[in-house]
Design an enzyme around this catalytic site. Structure first.
Site, PDB file in Angstrom:
ATOM      1  N   HIS A  59     -31.371  62.054 -31.425  1.00 36.11           N
ATOM      2  CA  HIS A  59     -30.807  63.394 -31.616  1.00 36.11           C
ATOM      3  C   HIS A  59     -31.439  64.351 -30.605  1.00 36.11           C
ATOM      4  O   HIS A  59     -32.459  64.030 -29.970  1.00 36.11           O
ATOM      5  CB  HIS A  59     -31.077  63.864 -33.050  1.00 36.11           C
ATOM      6  CG  HIS A  59     -30.210  63.164 -34.064  1.00 36.11           C
ATOM      7  ND1 HIS A  59     -30.213  63.488 -35.403  1.00 36.11           N
ATOM      8  CD2 HIS A  59     -29.306  62.148 -33.926  1.00 36.11           C
ATOM      9  CE1 HIS A  59     -29.367  62.704 -36.050  1.00 36.11           C
ATOM     10  NE2 HIS A  59     -28.805  61.877 -35.180  1.00 36.11           N
ATOM     11  N   GLU A  61     -33.199  67.076 -30.856  1.00 33.60           N
ATOM     12  CA  GLU A  61     -34.589  67.470 -31.074  1.00 33.60           C
ATOM     13  C   GLU A  61     -35.534  66.410 -30.520  1.00 33.60           C
ATOM     14  O   GLU A  61     -36.537  66.714 -29.855  1.00 33.60           O
ATOM     15  CB  GLU A  61     -34.882  67.643 -32.573  1.00 33.60           C
ATOM     16  CG  GLU A  61     -34.040  68.684 -33.293  1.00 33.60           C
ATOM     17  CD  GLU A  61     -32.716  68.137 -33.817  1.00 33.60           C
ATOM     18  OE1 GLU A  61     -32.122  67.238 -33.163  1.00 33.60           O
ATOM     19  OE2 GLU A  61     -32.274  68.601 -34.888  1.00 33.60           O
ATOM     20  N   CYS A  98     -34.927  64.123 -38.104  1.00 28.34           N
ATOM     21  CA  CYS A  98     -35.573  64.935 -37.072  1.00 28.34           C
ATOM     22  C   CYS A  98     -36.683  65.787 -37.665  1.00 28.34           C
ATOM     23  O   CYS A  98     -37.638  66.140 -36.967  1.00 28.34           O
ATOM     24  CB  CYS A  98     -34.548  65.815 -36.383  1.00 28.34           C
ATOM     25  SG  CYS A  98     -33.471  64.838 -35.335  1.00 28.34           S
ATOM     26  N   SER A 182      11.256  63.939  -9.029  1.00 29.73           N
ATOM     27  CA  SER A 182       9.905  63.460  -9.334  1.00 29.73           C
ATOM     28  C   SER A 182       9.700  63.481 -10.842  1.00 29.73           C
ATOM     29  O   SER A 182      10.149  64.390 -11.535  1.00 29.73           O
ATOM     30  CB  SER A 182       8.869  64.383  -8.670  1.00 29.73           C
ATOM     31  OG  SER A 182       7.696  64.441  -9.445  1.00 29.73           O
ATOM     32  N   THR A 210       7.311  57.107 -25.353  1.00 31.57           N
ATOM     33  CA  THR A 210       6.617  57.514 -24.129  1.00 31.57           C
ATOM     34  C   THR A 210       6.151  56.277 -23.360  1.00 31.57           C
ATOM     35  O   THR A 210       6.257  56.213 -22.133  1.00 31.57           O
ATOM     36  CB  THR A 210       5.421  58.429 -24.482  1.00 31.57           C
ATOM     37  OG1 THR A 210       5.916  59.593 -25.141  1.00 31.57           O
ATOM     38  CG2 THR A 210       4.635  58.836 -23.259  1.00 31.57           C
ATOM     39  N   ASP A 214       7.660  55.985 -19.808  1.00 31.99           N
ATOM     40  CA  ASP A 214       6.757  56.390 -18.720  1.00 31.99           C
ATOM     41  C   ASP A 214       5.711  55.332 -18.378  1.00 31.99           C
ATOM     42  O   ASP A 214       5.082  55.414 -17.333  1.00 31.99           O
ATOM     43  CB  ASP A 214       6.020  57.690 -19.092  1.00 31.99           C
ATOM     44  CG  ASP A 214       6.975  58.848 -19.323  1.00 31.99           C
ATOM     45  OD1 ASP A 214       8.136  58.738 -18.902  1.00 31.99           O
ATOM     46  OD2 ASP A 214       6.546  59.856 -19.917  1.00 31.99           O
ATOM     47  N   LEU A 218      -3.001  56.335 -19.646  1.00 30.58           N
ATOM     48  CA  LEU A 218      -3.742  57.102 -20.661  1.00 30.58           C
ATOM     49  C   LEU A 218      -5.256  56.908 -20.540  1.00 30.58           C
ATOM     50  O   LEU A 218      -5.971  57.034 -21.532  1.00 30.58           O
ATOM     51  CB  LEU A 218      -3.250  56.760 -22.076  1.00 30.58           C
ATOM     52  CG  LEU A 218      -1.750  56.976 -22.326  1.00 30.58           C
ATOM     53  CD1 LEU A 218      -1.369  56.545 -23.740  1.00 30.58           C
ATOM     54  CD2 LEU A 218      -1.335  58.428 -22.104  1.00 30.58           C
TER      55      LEU A 218
END
Lengths: 356, 356
Positions: A59, A61, A98, A182, A210, A214, A218
C-alpha cells in the site's frame, strides 16, 4: 491554525496535493484496490513518498515508508508527519494492516484525506493510531481525495465496476460514416487519447455487432501519455446473443491477448453482469466502447458513471446514432462539471454523470 | 521592405489590423454592403479612422476622411497613407465613388487588403489611383480582410444570403426535451449568445412547426455584447406549407416588429427562396434557427455556410434530432478551423462549412 508562525493548514494542503498527484499514477493499475498516495514530511522536507502500484504490492503508506527507510530516514519518522490520501487500512488483506507499520515507526502525526468508503472500517485507523498517542488529522483536501477514489467507492458500495462510456460522434450525433469514406470520424489525436483512456480501465466492453462490423483490437497500442509497464492489456468483453456469431478470426479472439477476451451471451441484467465481472475478475473500471444500442441500454439502467464524448467537426446526416433513438430517458444523464479538451479539430467533452 | 530603418511591411500589417477591427463593428449592419474599415496614417500617427455603418451611409474611406477633416487633419492627407480593408469603390452607387474622395485629397499612398469580389470592378480603383500618381499597395492581410467579407462574397458571386445554421443540442444530438422538463437544453449564457448571433444577421429563418410548438420571438433582446443602435430587428421568415396553420396570435405575427415577419408558403427551391430574399429584401446573412428537417434540407442543398452548434452537457436519448435522420449527406459538411467556446457548462462549436 498557526504553529511557529507557519500556517499548517496550507502546509497540510500542499503535502496532501503531492500525495494526490502520486496516487493518480496508480489510476488503471490498482483494481480492486483504490489509488492511494503517501508522503512523509520532516521539518518541511519530504523524506519518503510512494503510491499504491498494483493489488498485491505494498500500500502507499508502506511504499513511502520503504522509500524513507531506503534513504536512511527511518530515525526521523518519529518526528515526522505521514500524509496519505485515504484513511490507512487497519485490517489484513493481501498485505498486513498499514496501521501496524505506522505504529512500528511511531510517526508523530498522520494526516489523511478520504475516509474508508467501507462503513465497517471507517474511522477504525484513526482510533487505533490515536490510542497509541499519534496525532491524527482527517479530511484534508477531502473532496479532491474522494474524487480520486470515486470509482473505488462505487466498487465498494454497489459491488460493480465504474462504467465510462466513450463515444466518437459527428456534430449531429452520428457514429458511422458512409461506407465509401474513411471509417474514422475523429482524428489520430483523439484516437490516441482513447488508448490512454483504455489504460485507465480494467476492461473494454463492446457489442457483438461492433466486433462483426469493425473487428477492433480494443488494446492499448498508441496512448498519448506513457503507460506503466505494470499495466496489463484490458479485458475485452463482448456481449452477444449468440457467441458463434462472432467471427472466429476476429482480432479479439486470435491476437496474443485472446485469453483476456470474454464473450458473454444473452445478458438479461447489465447490473448482474457488472457485479459478476467485479466479483470474478476484479474489474473495477470498464470502458464502454459500443454502438448506440448498448450505450442506450446502459444509460437506461443508470449504469454509465462517466461520459467521454468526442465530437468530430463533421455533419453527416445519416448512419447510426451515438445513443440509439427511442423514448426520452426517464432519468436524463447530466454531466457534472464537464471538462472540454481539444484534440486537433475534435472536441472532447468529459464528465461524471448524475441522473436526474 | 525597410524605409528609414522602419519595417513598413509590419507597419502596414499593424494599421490594416486596426482597420479590420474597425470594420468588424459593422458586422450585421451593412447589408447588402460589405463591412469595411479605414485608417488614415500620417508619420505613424492615426489622423482619421472610420468604418461603414450602414447601407446608404458613407463608405469607410469617406468616414475616415470626414473624421480626419473634423479633426483639422485635411492638410496632412497629401502626405498620408489611407489603409482600407477592401479595394475602394470606383463607381457610383447610393454614394459617389470613394476614388473621387481619395483623388480630391491627393493621398500619398493607398493600402488595401481584399480585392473587390465583383469581377467587373476588381482592380479598377488601383488603376484610377495609380494613374493619378498615388502609390497603391494591394493584398495587405488579404486573408484576414477576405474573411471579413466572406459573407458579402457569397452575396456577390452567388446572389444569395450567407446562411448560418444554429442548433442547440444535447450531447447525443437531440434538440427537444421530455415535455415535463424545462423547454431549454442550453443555459442562459448560450441563449444570450444566440441573441448576439441574431445581431450579426439580417434575418432569422425558421419552420412553421417551430412557430407552432415554441412560439419564439426570434428578436434581439438580451445579447451578451452591446448591439449598435443602428441595428434593426432581423426579418423573421417562416417557411410553411400552409400560412393559415401559423396561429394568428403567434408572437412573430403580433408583436411590435410584426411588419418584419414574412410567411413563405410551399418553397420548392431553397436556393430560389434565398435569391429572392437577397434581391427583394437585401438580406445578406440569414440565421437558420429551425428543427432538424429544415436544417437537413439546407445541408442537403449545400446552402449552410456556417455552423454554430451548442452542446448542453445532457444526454436525453429521445426526441427530435438536430439534423433529421435520413441517408448520409452526399456531401458531408466539414467545419473549417472550428472555434470552441464555453458558455458555463455548454460547449459551442462554430466554423465555416466546406462540403466534401
Amino acid at each position: 491554525m498557526l504553529q511557529n508562525g507557519v500556517n499548517t493548514k496550507n502546509q497540510d494542503d500542499c503535502w496532501m496535493n503531492m500525495a494526490i498527484k502520486l496516487a493518480s499514477n496508480g489510476i488503471g493499475l490498482t483494481s480492486p484496490n483504490p489509488c492511494v498516495g503517501a508522503v512523509i514530511v520532516h521539518e518541511n522536507q519530504v523524506i519518503g513518498s510512494g503510491f499504491h502500484k498494483k493489488a498485491g504490492l505494498p500500500h502507499a503508506e508502506r511504499e513511502a515508508i520503504a522509500d524513507g527507510v531506503a534513504n536512511g530516514n527511518a530515525p526521523l519518522f518519529a518526528d515526522s508527519t505521514l500524509y496519505v490520501t485515504l484513511e490507512p487500512c487497519s485490517t489484513s488483506g493481501k498485505t498486513p494492516p498499514c496501521t501496524d507499520a505506522i505504529l512500528k515507526y511511531r510517526f508523530k502525526r498522520v494526516v489523511y484525506g478520504s475516509e474508508d468508503p467501507n462503513p465497517k472500517h471507517r474511522g477504525a485507523a484513526a482510533d487505533i493510531l490515536e490510542q497509541a498517542g499519534i496525532k491524527v488529522t482527517r479530511g484534508v483536501l477531502e473532496k479532491e481525495c474522494d474524487r480520486l477514489i470515486r470509482r473505488f467507492r462505487v466498487n465498494m458500495l454497489e459491488g460493480r465496476p465504474w462504467v465510462i462510456a466513450k463515444s466518437a460522434m459527428s456534430l449531429d450525433g452520428r457514429i458511422s460514416r458512409s461506407p465509401e469514406r474513411s471509417q474514422w470520424l475523429t482524428n489520430e489525436k483523439s484516437r490516441s487519447f482513447v488508448h490512454t483512456l483504455r489504460a485507465e480501465c480494467d476492461a473494454v466492453l463492446t457489442g457483438g455487432n461492433t466486433v462483426r462490423l469493425d473487428n477492433p483490437s480494443l488494446t492499448i497500442r498508441k496512448p498519448d501519455r506513457p503507460v506503466s509497464p505494470l499495466k496489463e492489456q484490458p479485458w475485452r468483453i463482448i456481449l452477444t446473443h449468440d457467441a458463434s456469431s462472432i467471427p472466429a478470426d476476429s482480432i479479439c479472439l486470435t491476437d496474443e491477448f485472446r485469453d483476456r477476451t470474454l464473450v458473454v451471451e444473452n445478458v438479461f441484467s447489465y447490473l448482474e453482469l457488472l457485479k459478476k465481472l467485479y466479483n470474478d475478475k476484479k474489474i473495477g473500471t470498464i470502458l464502454l466502447e459500443a454502438g448506440g444500442c448498448l450505450v442506450r441500454e446502459f444509460l437506461k439502467a443508470g449504469l454509465v458513471d462517466e461520459w467521454v464524448g468526442f465530437y468530430a467537426p463533421i455533419i453527416i446526416g445519416g448512419g447510426a446514432d451515438g445513443v440509439a433513438p427511442g423514448p426520452f430517458l426517464e432519468h436524463e444523464a447530466h454531466l457534472e462539471q464537464p471538462v472540454v479538451n481539444i484534440f486537433g479539430g475534435d472536441v472532447c467533452i468529459r464528465g461524471d454523470i448524475c441522473y436526474r
